[in-house]
Design a protein around this motif. Structure first.
Motif, PDB file in Angstrom:
ATOM      1  N   ASN A 139      33.991 -30.441   7.187  1.00  0.00           N
ATOM      2  CA  ASN A 139      32.788 -31.270   7.032  1.00  0.00           C
ATOM      3  C   ASN A 139      32.381 -31.348   5.558  1.00  0.00           C
ATOM      4  O   ASN A 139      32.009 -32.424   5.073  1.00  0.00           O
ATOM      5  N   LYS A 164      32.651 -34.957   2.894  1.00  0.00           N
ATOM      6  CA  LYS A 164      31.523 -35.607   2.219  1.00  0.00           C
ATOM      7  C   LYS A 164      31.949 -36.233   0.886  1.00  0.00           C
ATOM      8  O   LYS A 164      31.226 -37.039   0.314  1.00  0.00           O
ATOM      9  N   ASP A 178      24.439 -29.145   2.848  1.00  0.00           N
ATOM     10  CA  ASP A 178      24.321 -30.312   1.969  1.00  0.00           C
ATOM     11  C   ASP A 178      23.934 -29.920   0.542  1.00  0.00           C
ATOM     12  O   ASP A 178      24.391 -30.530  -0.411  1.00  0.00           O
ATOM     13  N   ASP A 214      29.381 -26.758   5.005  1.00  0.00           N
ATOM     14  CA  ASP A 214      28.613 -27.882   5.528  1.00  0.00           C
ATOM     15  C   ASP A 214      27.131 -27.753   5.178  1.00  0.00           C
ATOM     16  O   ASP A 214      26.269 -28.171   5.944  1.00  0.00           O
TER      17      ASP A 214
END
Lengths: 796, 304
Positions: free
Chosen positions: A692, A696, A614, A612
């Protein structure tokens, strides 16, 4: 499990241990092809099929209630040499290989007996990293593993060979030679059989072979001359199938003569059923199941593999409900009958991964889960088998709560089943691919996780593929050679994405070429009867007769390794400027020799996909989205459907073996990340963070296959509270559009123990990529990869 | 101190997050660990949380003895006969060694964050909370010694409807509970020892105020679980288990036993905190016997 199914399981295990088996398939097919030289290809194909079935041995297992086995064409080989002889012959093969490779000997096929299928090759990777894939092995899988271990150790300092080459030489060395003349005849036809698809068992149990034969005759009567051969071939194969099942009735009757009274009665019932369903439409659940299984066996004997049971709980449901309603069968009896079939999917020499799909919506959009679905899941849970490879389709708006509940209870047992498929994602995506919604709703997982439509498509096949990792190394190499200028990370990504789209275009072209080759001379007259529209059109499924276009996969591989590698390049080359791209290229080519601390830093400090974060996940997303979009856009015409596939089977190990060192600190030869997953051991913050990261990605163009392995720790998952936790993980993932997920729940210490004492740990089933297998039936490298994925759980 | 007008700007000190926390409170939770604790339990499993200040952590089994840190900061790091040695007294926590360490063996544990940043991190796993009956947990250290920070985080989460738990040792002024009780769905209230002398010896703190706070908190109507670390040879006595069961009955709230795990001993070595004795670990039959004993007295015991 019942006493019967326990004994049947033991019997099947014993069959697996009994020794090495050599097939009669190749000699029989070749014999028939000799007799039919000069006739039309499809007639020769059909006659060879009939000859094979007529000559095939028929084996009945003790205790079984549903009969039929492929082992009639796989007798034991009485002449397997001793281990020492096998070892010394393999050693000779490796020495010969080294001599050829180092230029000391000419390539002499007769001396380098590396099997009939492949000649000496210095480029391709291994394939048989699990027992089930090494069909024609002339050695026990565990013996082969031991020989690979011994010889890899012996030659580990020899710089002319890589470790994987030794494994490859050995696995090819231990393939039976069925004679050059035989193999030439078969190759020239060529013999192609339905594989990686489902035969329409729904149609089969509604009609029966007799009715299909009648239809063939009716259609043949009015057919145009160019269609005559199609119907003639169909007729030959249908009659042969009917004859094969009738002969099984006779085999059962013979067995009855020497059986004890209780078994004699069962054998009598089984014989009567076979005699009836050979051509009649089945009336009961047991008859329908017997017909499905017998057809499955026939298609396997004929060389089919990865044949799926597709939507098993849909087409058998009317029989199940009627029998229960009429009091003809109890739920317990239904479970035992299904258990007999599921156990037999695990008999030796069943070919590759055979799947079975449960739940999901019906073509009209209403809930398709029933008590039969539940009974199936309960049966599977009790048996704890690697096959069939079971999926449960869940539509979060339509499926009943108990469906997820039953699935989770099964996952908690810890043998990797079932995988979960998301109807809310797959149905709309298949509609985007051009299928009407009521047809899209009939999707199932073929083989491992490949998504197909029940009963309407010819073989799933693959073309080319995109190695996300190799493309990075390629861009780096171009830069090193001065062919491109890569001043910043944006420039790097532009070159990378351009290379990706070129690769996809090449794969697309290869797919079309493959399709046109298939249309030249591939036929499967038997399978074509059971693929929708072929009969009506009078066109073979390979020739475009199928109701829906064939799906051609352009696979993408190594997402996690690639994302982490790009992340490392961005961090260390462009942000921190610790070394130049070309310097990194050189370091990678040297496999980090003398740069151990640089490797340690790349490995430990690169932001990694799966947590998770980014800054790493965005790179995975860029790769994934561009790839999905690229493959999706190959579908401008109707001849085929090109689909994307994020599912590695064993490829993450075998491709890893031939892939150089990577910027994320991965050494040359080590496994790549599997499927949609992170680099091994790099997702260190638990399942929610992994999900997560995955969530994305843009799933709107996911069309072919997608596998996400989630490791779960038995310390919480097997507790009563584990159920709600698992359910909520799945629920949240499906709600947010996740296509597929599957779970692996193992303790590292158990897996390590199984490596040392395989005989004492043969029941451990692990999920590899899209499929499950007994841990002890895996190649050592694949075993290590599974352990490395699992190891970090100890920290949680 | 006055509450800041915008709770998201309130700053505090934490030493980490644990996503997918499934052993502390119901469902799937994310736990945030606050720095600083008034207690010094002999068995503390988060010794890096005792001090309010950041610490330099060193993980020996990752170290490859390359000497990079020594070159940067010879006062702190030395490779002596191929073995890394560390003098933390000279460390100014400048992080240069952390960034340079190729093996990831060095780390600064503890950092300042705003409540807004903490909440943004906690909400990343929001999709898993409701369905599992989970949420977030503020733990430590002792979170309530940073009461403004704790309150700010809870204020930000309340409107989002997130289930909030606070784990506390209870050794704080009761005003802290007054401030956050309305914002807290569940307290995980630790009671480490029921004998006052032993409590002082094991934790360095008086027992009485902790029990007084527990009773007062209960009268506020707060929901809570009484959590009890059971450490072999220190407090695995029948009398202690019985006293806990009695407390549970008096509070009409459940007990949860936390079997000792020697994690703190290896952590204290990594963190450079005072060395800990490693106590034995109870087997599952033993831990079941504590639950059985408490249940025999009528107490409710939960297992997570």
């Amino acid at each position: 499990m019942t006493e019967r199914t326990t004994m049947l399981k033991n019997h099947i295990q014993a069959l697996g241990d009994a020794g090495v088996r050599k097939t009669t398939f190749f000699p029989l097919i070749a014999q028939s092809l000799k007799d039919t030289l000069g006739e039309a290809t499809r007639i020769r194909r059909a006659k060879a099929f009939a000859f094979l079935l007529d000559q095939a041995g028929q084996v009945v297992f003790p205790h079984e209630l549903v009969t039929g086995s492929v082992l009639g064409t796989w007798p034991l080989d009485p002449d397997v040499p001793s281990f020492d002889l096998l070892l010394s012959s393999a050693d000779q093969a490796v020495r010969d290989y080294i001599a050829v490779k180092s230029g000391q000997a000419a390539v002499d096929k007769s001396r380098i007996a590396i099997g009939y299928k492949k000649n000496v090759s210095f480029s391709t990777q291994r394939w048989a990293v699990m027992a089930r894939d090494h069909y024609d092995a002339s050695i026990r899988f565990l013996d082969m593993q031991e020989i690979i271990r011994v010889l890899s150790d012996k030659y580990r300092h020899d710089t002319t060979v890589e470790a994987f080459e030794i494994g490859r030489v050995i696995e090819r060395h231990f393939e039976y030679d069925y004679g050059e003349e035989n193999m030439r005849l078969i190759g020239e036809l060529p013999w192609e059989a339905a594989n990686h698809l489902d035969l329409n068992y729904d149609k089969l149990v509604r009609r029966g072979f007799g009715s299909l034969l009648q239809e063939v005759d009716q259609l043949a009567a009015g057919a145009a001359p160019e269609k005559e051969a199609f119907y003639a071939a169909a007729r030959i194969t249908l009659v042969a199938a009917i004859r094969f099942i009738e002969r099984y009735a006779g085999t059962l009757e013979q067995e009855r003569e020497t059986a004890d009274p209780a078994r004699a009665q069962e054998l009598g019932q089984m014989a009567a059923i076979c005699r009836r369903i050979a051509s009649e439409k089945p009336e009961t659940f047991r008859e329908a199941l017997q017909l499905v299984w017998m057809t499955h066996v026939i298609a396997n004997i004929a060389g089919g593999c990865a044949l799926s049971f597709a939507r098993f709980d849909q087409y058998l449901r009317p029989f199940y409900e009627k029998d229960l309603q009429d009091g003809r069968m109890s739920r317990k009896e239904a479970s035992e009958l299904m258990a007999c079939v599921f156990l037999k999917v695990n008999e030796p020499k069943m070919r590759t991964v055979q799947s079975l799909c449960l739940g999901g919506v019906r073509p009209d959009g209403t809930d398709g889960a029933s008590d039969l679905t539940k009974c199936c899941i309960e049966t599977i849970r009790a048996l704890r088998l690697p096959y069939p490879n079971v999926s449960v389709r869940i539509d979060s708006e339509v499926s009943p709560a108990w469906l997820l509940d039953e699935s989770v209870q099964t996952i908690q047992v810890g043998f990797g089943m079932p995988m979960i498929l998301n109807d809310q994602l797959w149905v709309p995506n298949l509609v985007k691919l051009g299928y009407p919604v009521e047809i899209a709703r009939d999707y199932y997982n073929m083989g491992c996780v490949e998504i197909m439509i029940q009963g309407r498509q010819a073989n799933w096949s693959g073309a080319g593929g995109v190695s996300f990792v190799q493309l990075i190394l390629d861009v780096m190499e171009q830069s090193r050679l001065g062919k491109i200028h890569v001043p910043d990370f944006d420039a790097f990504m532009r070159h990378y994405l351009l290379a990706m789209s070129e690769t996809i275009a090449r794969s697309h072209a290869q797919g079309l070429e493959k399709l046109s080759q298939m249309r030249q001379n591939h036929y499967d007259p038997f399978a074509s009867v059971l693929i929708d529209d072929c009969l009506e059109k009078g066109i073979d499924m390979f020739q475009g007769g199928a109701a829906l276009p064939a799906q051609i996969a352009i696979g993408g591989s190594g997402l996690g390794t690639a994302a982490d590698s790009l992340s490392a390049i961005r961090t260390f080359v462009y942000n921190r400027k610790q070394l130049s791209l070309d310097e990194l290229s050189v370091v990678l080519k040297q496999n980090f020799a003398g740069n151990e601390s640089l490797r340690a830093m790349l490995f430990s400090q690169t932001p990694a996909y799966g947590n998770d974060l980014d800054e790493a996940d965005d790179l995975a997303k860029t790769i994934f989205d561009a790839y999905s979009e690229g493959v999706f856009s190959c579908n401008e015409d109707e001849t085929a459907r090109f689909v994307n596939v994020l599912f590695s089977y064993n490829g993450h190990v075998t491709s890893g073996e031939v892939t150089g060192a990577t910027p994320n600190g991965r050494l040359k030869g080590k496994p790549l990340s599997d499927c949609i997953g992170p680099s091994q051991g790099k997702d260190v913050h638990g399942p929610t963070k992994l999900l997560n990261s995955v969530l994305k990605l843009d799933f709107s163009k996911v069309t072919g296959a997608f596998a996400l392995n989630v490791k779960i720790n038995p310390s919480w998952a097997q507790k009563p509270s584990g159920k709600i936790i698992l359910s909520s993980l799945i629920h949240a993932y499906l709600q947010d559009g996740g296509p597929q997920m599957q779970f692996n729940m193992q303790r590292v210490e158990d897996l390590k123990a199984a490596q040392i004492h395989p005989e004492q740990n043969r029941d451990i089933v692990v999920r590899i990529a899209g499929y499950c297998e007994y841990f002890v039936n895996l190649d050592h490298q694949l075993q290590n990869e599974i352990i490395s994925r699992t190891a970090h759980e100890l920290a949680n | 101190m006055q509450m800041s007008a915008d709770p998201s700007t309130v700053r505090g000190s934490i030493f980490g997050f644990q996503a997918f926390s499934v052993h502390d409170g119901p469902g799937i939770r994310t736990t945030v660990f606050f720095k600083g604790c008034p207690l010094k339990c002999l068995w503390c499993h988060n010794p890096e949380g005792i001090s309010g200040k950041p610490l330099l952590s060193f993980t020996r089994n990752r170290c490859i003895e390359c000497g990079t840190c020594e070159q940067l900061c010879p006062d702190v790091h030395q490779i002596v006969q191929g073995r890394h040695t560390l003098d933390r007294t000279a460390c100014r926590l400048c992080r240069r060694c952390v960034d340079a360490c190729p093996a990831g063996a060095l780390e600064v544990v503890g950092r300042g964050m705003s409540a807004g940043e903490v909440v943004a991190d906690l909400l990343r796993d929001q999709r898993y909370y409701a369905a599992s009956g989970g949420g977030i947990t503020i733990s430590g250290g002792e979170p309530l010694i940073q009461i403004e920070f704790a309150e700010a985080i809870l204020r930000l989460l309340k409107p989002a409807g997130i289930h909030c738990a606070v784990e506390t040792c209870g050794a704080v002024p009761f005003s802290a509970f007054d401030r956050i009780a309305p914002l807290t769905d569940l307290f995980l209230y630790d009671v480490k020892e029921t004998d006052p002398d032993r409590h002082l010896a094991y934790t360095g703190a008086e027992l009485a105020p902790i029990l007084t706070n527990l009773r007062r908190l209960r009268t506020l109507g707060a929901d809570l679980i009484i959590r009890c670390p059971i450490v072999p040879t220190l407090n695995d006595r029948a009398a202690h288990i019985q006293a806990l069961a009695a407390l549970s009955l008096e509070m009409d709230r459940p007990l949860e036993f936390l079997p000792y795990h020697p994690l703190g001993a290896s952590k204290s070595e990594r963190m450079g905190t005072p060395p800990q004795t490693a106590y034995g670990q109870a087997d599952s039959a033993k831990t079941a016997s504590w639950r059985d004993a408490a249940r025999a007295m009528g107490a409710r015991v939960i297992e997570s």
